[in-house]
Design a protein around this motif. Structure first.
Motif, PDB file in Angstrom:
ATOM      1  N   SER A 137       0.815  -1.222   0.000  1.00  0.00           N
ATOM      2  CA  SER A 137       0.000   0.000   0.000  1.00  0.00           C
ATOM      3  C   SER A 137       0.848   1.271   0.000  1.00  0.00           C
ATOM      4  CB  SER A 137      -0.934   0.001   1.214  1.00  0.00           C
ATOM      5  OG  SER A 137      -0.160  -0.009   2.401  1.00  0.00           O
ATOM      6  N   ARG A 194       4.649   7.814  -6.067  1.00  0.00           N
ATOM      7  CA  ARG A 194       3.602   7.463  -7.019  1.00  0.00           C
ATOM      8  C   ARG A 194       3.909   6.150  -7.709  1.00  0.00           C
ATOM      9  NH1 ARG A 194       3.514  12.473 -10.587  1.00  0.00           N
ATOM     10  NH2 ARG A 194       3.889  13.423  -8.586  1.00  0.00           N
ATOM     11  N   TRP A 228      -0.451   7.592  -9.883  1.00  0.00           N
ATOM     12  CA  TRP A 228      -1.405   7.464  -8.780  1.00  0.00           C
ATOM     13  C   TRP A 228      -0.640   7.640  -7.481  1.00  0.00           C
ATOM     14  CZ3 TRP A 228      -6.305   7.555  -7.545  1.00  0.00           C
ATOM     15  CH2 TRP A 228      -6.766   6.947  -6.382  1.00  0.00           C
ATOM     16  N   ASP A 229      -1.060   8.588  -6.628  1.00  0.00           N
ATOM     17  CA  ASP A 229      -0.340   8.846  -5.375  1.00  0.00           C
ATOM     18  C   ASP A 229      -0.973   8.156  -4.167  1.00  0.00           C
ATOM     19  OD1 ASP A 229      -2.558  10.354  -4.680  1.00  0.00           O
ATOM     20  OD2 ASP A 229      -1.480  12.258  -4.567  1.00  0.00           O
ATOM     21  N   GLY A 230      -1.963   7.316  -4.413  1.00  0.00           N
ATOM     22  CA  GLY A 230      -2.638   6.608  -3.327  1.00  0.00           C
ATOM     23  C   GLY A 230      -4.009   7.165  -3.019  1.00  0.00           C
ATOM     24  N   SER A 231      -4.262   8.424  -3.439  1.00  0.00           N
ATOM     25  CA  SER A 231      -5.580   9.004  -3.214  1.00  0.00           C
ATOM     26  C   SER A 231      -6.155   9.668  -4.468  1.00  0.00           C
ATOM     27  CB  SER A 231      -5.532  10.024  -2.065  1.00  0.00           C
ATOM     28  OG  SER A 231      -4.669  11.087  -2.391  1.00  0.00           O
ATOM     29  N   LYS A 232      -5.282  10.016  -5.403  1.00  0.00           N
ATOM     30  CA  LYS A 232      -5.771  10.672  -6.623  1.00  0.00           C
ATOM     31  C   LYS A 232      -4.798  10.428  -7.776  1.00  0.00           C
ATOM     32  CE  LYS A 232      -3.641  15.219  -5.808  1.00  0.00           C
ATOM     33  NZ  LYS A 232      -2.487  14.662  -5.157  1.00  0.00           N
TER      34      LYS A 232
END
Length: 122
Positions: A43, A72, A90-94
């Motif tokens: 994650s 990212r 993708w940075d984990g939230s957007k």
């Protein structure tokens, strides 16, 4: 004509310094080296830059200066002349919609990142 014995994949042994396991990173070739940026491990996301020297088969952790992209995965990367460009990901939230340039120098400290302002949307 190449023989069948010369075709196919084979592992490249590098006894020390290999980057941690990761997926969805990018790799680009430039002047006898392979540069690997970012990716994800479980994650968490990464924003490190690693260089693999093809001739000596050794890994080096780059120590860049400047505005390093946020961690990212699933981004795009390309080298043009002596510059590595990283876009999006993708940075984990957007989803990211940014462009970064890394001027590749010599050694592990000879590179510098900068965020490039771009008009419009991709």
């Amino acid at each position: 004509e190449a023989s069948d014995e010369l075709r196919g994949w084979s592992p490249v042994c590098s006894p020390v310094g290999a980057p941690s396991s990761r997926g969805y990173s990018t790799g680009v070739a430039h002047e006898g080296s392979l540069f690997v940026f970012g990716g994800s491990a479980g994650s968490s996301r990464k924003n490190d830059l690693q260089r693999f020297e093809l001739s000596s088969r050794t890994w080096h952790v780059m120590e860049p200066k400047g505005e390093v992209p946020s961690p990212r995965n699933s981004h795009s990367a390309v080298v043009h002349q002596d510059r590595l460009y990283v876009f999006g990901g993708w940075d984990g939230s957007k989803n990211c919609n940014d462009l970064y340039e890394c001027r590749l120098g010599t050694g592990t400290r000879g590179c510098s990142w900068q965020h490039l302002a771009t008009p419009g949307r991709a």
